[in-house]
Design an enzyme around this catalytic site. Structure first.
Site, PDB file in Angstrom:
ATOM      1  N   TYR A  11      29.629  32.552  39.505  1.00  0.00           N
ATOM      2  CA  TYR A  11      28.852  31.320  39.348  1.00  0.00           C
ATOM      3  C   TYR A  11      28.758  30.534  40.652  1.00  0.00           C
ATOM      4  O   TYR A  11      27.669  30.322  41.195  1.00  0.00           O
ATOM      5  CB  TYR A  11      29.492  30.486  38.233  1.00  0.00           C
ATOM      6  N   SER A  79      40.028  32.485  36.242  1.00  0.00           N
ATOM      7  CA  SER A  79      40.099  31.025  36.204  1.00  0.00           C
ATOM      8  C   SER A  79      40.145  30.404  34.812  1.00  0.00           C
ATOM      9  O   SER A  79      39.845  29.223  34.656  1.00  0.00           O
ATOM     10  CB  SER A  79      38.897  30.444  36.965  1.00  0.00           C
ATOM     11  N   TYR A 143      47.380  29.542  35.772  1.00  0.00           N
ATOM     12  CA  TYR A 143      46.194  29.529  36.636  1.00  0.00           C
ATOM     13  C   TYR A 143      46.406  28.599  37.821  1.00  0.00           C
ATOM     14  O   TYR A 143      46.253  28.998  38.982  1.00  0.00           O
ATOM     15  CB  TYR A 143      44.957  29.108  35.839  1.00  0.00           C
TER      16      TYR A 143
END
Length: 333
Positions: A11, A79, A143
């Protein structure tokens, strides 16, 4: 010179590549495993390699075939916070161990600059709002921990091998290229805005608002949002900062203005012209009331000036993407 973009089919990475190609100042080389990225998102003018950055032989081949690469912009990481809680070793293996392999190859080939897409999740539940670079980093999930470990590894690699680095820490990325040609397509989708827009499209029945009793003006979570093109600009400014001989340092990126979940919902209703049904639900554990990153340092040191500083403008760009590609890139089985 040339820039290697890791995760350039993702993205944010695809917007970075698009921005670099648009500038046309240097060659752009992209590496992506396509585990979560999309080949169609990569600008056709970029040189593309499919592979894993943790594969030392593969990465050596990439650097060997592209001797003009003097810098790396690194977006390649898992993520999903919730997934990281269930599969922490997956995150430490891919994110943290992958960084070690990358730095080994960079050192071998004499590549001395890396701009790293970190996260404001390294701060955990912060002591202060807005969050500054000096705010203590105490991640509350694997994360965030994996990204903090990556920052630490880069710090020691700078001292030992002279690899200069800039980690950029930010929260919520939202929006897309305004012409609707590239945008956000995750599976599963976990981000608020694309889920809201999927409701507007009729792909989902309703949006769930988790918690309405937070210590905020309307009781819902407050977050800041930044457009992927503004992030891309910040990464390029950070790279230029390093190339000019400046020392390694971290920068927070954000709008410095928070919006609640209900404000995002109302803005999306206005932009799309759709009712977008919503339902309130119980809080999710670990969600802080407010998370806003101060970008004062980036603005002063790098000269970063976000162009998408209006939330409706950000939402409109995302809506253009969703309207153009209602099924996203439609490249998954």
């Amino acid at each position: 010179m040339a820039i290697l973009v890791l995760g350039g089919a993702g993205y944010i990475g695809s917007h970075m590549v698009d921005r670099l190609i648009e500038k046309g100042e240097e060659e752009v080389v992209v590496v992506d495993s396509l585990v979560t990225g999309h080949r169609a998102a990569v600008h056709p003018a970029a040189k593309f390699y499919q592979g894993d950055l943790a594969d030392r032989e593969f990465m050596s081949m990439v650097f060997r075939e592209n001797p003009d690469v003097d810098a790396v912009i690194h977006f390649a990481a898992y993520s999903l916070v919730a997934e990281s809680m269930k599969k922490p070793l997956k995150y430490f293996d891919n994110n943290t161990a992958g960084m070690i392999k990358l730095l080994e190859v960079m050192s071998e080939f004499g590549v001395k600059y890396i701009v790293f897409s970190s996260t404001a999740a390294t701060y955990g539940i912060p002591d202060e709002i807005p969050i500054k670079e000096t705010t203590p980093q105490r991640p509350i999930n694997p994360y965030g921990e994996s990204k903090l470990m990556m920052e630490t590894i880069m710090k020691w690699s700078d001292r030992a091998y002279g690899i200069k680095f800039v980690p950029l820490r930010y929260f919520n990325v939202a929006g897309a290229k305004p012409d609707g040609s590239i945008g956000e397509d995750h599976s599963p989708e976990t981000h608020l805005l694309p889920i809201i827009l999927q409701v507007a499209q009729g792909v989902r029945e309703k949006i769930m608002i988790f918690g309405d009793d937070y210590n905020t003006p309307d009781g819902t979570n407050v977050r800041d949002y930044v457009h992927p093109f503004d992030l891309a600009d910040a990464h390029l400014l950070a790279l230029n900062y390093l190339r000019q001989g400046n020392p390694s340092t971290a920068f927070n990126l954000g709008s410095s203005t928070g919006f609640s979940n209900l404000q995002i919902l109302e803005a999306a209703r206005k932009v799309t012209g759709q009712k977008i049904p919503a339902e309130k639900a119980a809080r999710r554990s670990g969600d802080p009331d407010t998370l806003i990153a101060s970008s004062e340092k980036a603005r002063e040191v790098l000269g970063w000036k976000p162009q998408f500083d209006d939330i409706e403008k950000i939402i409109a760009s995302a809506w253009a993407w969703h309207s153009s590609y209602p099924k996203g890139y439609d490249d998954r089985d």
